[in-house]
Each structure stands twice: as C-alpha cells, then as structure tokens.
Enzyme design. Sequence first.
Site: not given
Length: 396
Positions: A96, A130-131, A348
């Site tokens: 994101n 992504a984290n 995360d």
Amino acid sequence: LATGRFAAGPAVAAYGYQAKPMARGWRNSAGFSGGALPPAATFAAGRSSAATAGAAAAAAAAAAALVSVKSSSRDSTAARCEGRKGGPVLVVGSLNADIIVEINRFPKRGETLNTRTPDTGVMVPGGKGANQAVAAARLSKGTGRKAQFVCQFGNDAHAKTLETVLLDNGLDIAACGRSDKPSGQAFIFLEADGHNSILIVGGSNVAWPKDISSDLATRVRGASAVLLQREIPEYVNEAVAEIAHAAGVPVIQDVGGEERPFSDKILRRLTYICPNETELERLTGLPTGTEEQIVVAARQLQNRGVKNVLVTLGGDGSLLLDDTGKVTRQAAFAVPGGRVVDTTGAGDCFRAAFTVALVEGHPLQECMRFAAAAGSITVSRMGAVPSLPSRDECPF
C-alpha cells in the site's frame, strides 16, 4: 471508541492489532505496551498477574537500550522450524501507499477541521505484506538469509516509489506482478496518543491473477517459511498454502486484514495462525476474556486442523498453544522512550520477527521474546515501513 477498540465500520482495517487504552499504560493487541511490563512471562494465576517492581524496572531499562533479547538458556526439546534450512522467508501479500494524516480528533458530520500539523498527509510505504517483508529483510540482515516478497504493483506513480523502497531494503521482488489498477492505499488517521484508524483502498491488491504462476510456486517450495495475510484475495492464500503444505514448508497466517471466515481446508494447511484476542473470538465464536478461555478457543482452531495458535494479548503480551498442547506465554516489552508515536505496522513486525526467529531454529520462547522486542521498537517511531527495526537494534 466507547469499548476501547476502533470500530469505525467494515472498511476499517487495523493491520493485525487494535489499540486499547489501559489504566496502567498504553497497550495494543499486538502485545506492546507503554507501561512498564516485564520482559519475560510472569503469569502465576492468569493474564492479570502483576509484575514485580524489579522486573518492571528491568523491562524499562531493556527498552531504553533497544531490547537485546538474549536468553540465558535454551530448551533443547522446544519446537523448531521444519522449513527449508537456509531458504528465504517468503511473504505473499499486500502493498500500500500509506497516507498518514495527523489529527486531534475526527470531525463531526458537516464539520471541517485542520490537521494536527500543517505538513501531514505524506505517503509512506505500507500494507501488511510489505510491512512483514521489509521487517523480515531487516531482521535477517547479516544472517545470510534472504527475504522475498510477492505482490501486485499498481499502474500509478506510487508504484515506482514503492518498488524502489522494497529494493532498497534488499527484498527479492522478481516474482511480483503488475496490475491495471492503481496501487492499494491506506488512509491512516493518527491521533496524538499514537492510536490510529485506517481506511483501506484495495486497488492492485485485489487484482491478482486467477492462477498461481510457476515462478511463485517454485519460490513457495523453496522457502524456509511463508507468511500470509488477509488483504489479498483468499484464493491466492489458499493456493499458496496448499503448495507450501505439500512441500513441507511452514505457513504462518496473519488473521488481520479483511474480515472473512477461514475454510477448514486452509486451516488444515496452516502451521501457525496468528490472531489477536478479538480476532480469535470472532473466528471461534467463543469468549476470550481470560487466559483459560483463550486456550479453549485456540484449541477449537486446532481441532479444525491448525497446528499452532499464536495469540497476541495487548498489554498481557502473547500466548502460544503449540501442537503438543503446551502453552507458552510472553509478556510485553515497554516502548523505548516510554512514548507511543504510531502503532501502524506493529502487529506485522511482531509476526515477521517471530517467523525470522523460528526459521533460525530458536526455541519458541525466544521467538516470542524477539517478536515482542521488535514490535515495541516499531511503535516508538512514525510510519509503517519506516518504523521497522533492524537486526542491530534487537539482536539475539
């Protein structure tokens, strides 16, 4: 916020954790606290057991020193990872463009308010996938283990910026796809106390091909572990979990993201499922107000096929029910500096850190301590990806 949890409607996602105000200090359900909690579990008669003053002081000192989580002993019989030794950690999930808006409060209907600071509204990389991928890469740096990330890039200006950040963090993104939709976005409304509420725009994250590519399937089979979340279509998670299970690769499933039920088929493919206590209650329909209730609910998931259930418990830390029936507890770490800046990405980071330690072969208690230490650092800084710690900040 009457119940102490963010409940702004079905479009709000909490990235795997939900903030909770507490009388004894800030907490969120990823297991990190602004109060002084001990670095090792001290449950004597349940989750509400009080820590000793000496342990609390030790936790605060450890947090100020960015919490090295070395253990004085190792349990040779502790469960360890059964994945590909030396293989990369593979994250399949969302990416994101996070737009962080700092606010004093939400406007009422028809009301216009200024933001808390005039220069807010900048874009920072984020998304649960992504984290976790960046956290895995940073926490594995120097160990020889690589991290791979597979996502769907958008067709807008954000995509190139996001791609650059992933590459700069050493991630292998060669198997990522490109969609005809804009990048996924998250609008993060950040209050002065560090609590946030998030609105997710799916974008390219929901534009996955219907079939898993041979490249992705090969990477799944060669991974030391696979991390999944719920911000991409469920058919992708199910297909990846099926391939991993057949290849003997552990699958770690984060429950955070879109609220949807799990099929028994995918549950039987999961090595670890990682809900917070609210998500556990939602998944099972059982109460999770006490440690005993949490264990009962976790066993229900095991009865449906999951091997291990790792539950984050806010200021009470985390609890793991493993496939032998053993319960392992880990208390929360204090936040370095004593102030929560931004809780985005904390859950995360916790799950990625747990996975990194797991594939390195550390005993489960050490995996949980490493995860708690890494997550506590995350909430002390702004943003999702920018806040994620390095291995140097929380070494074993």
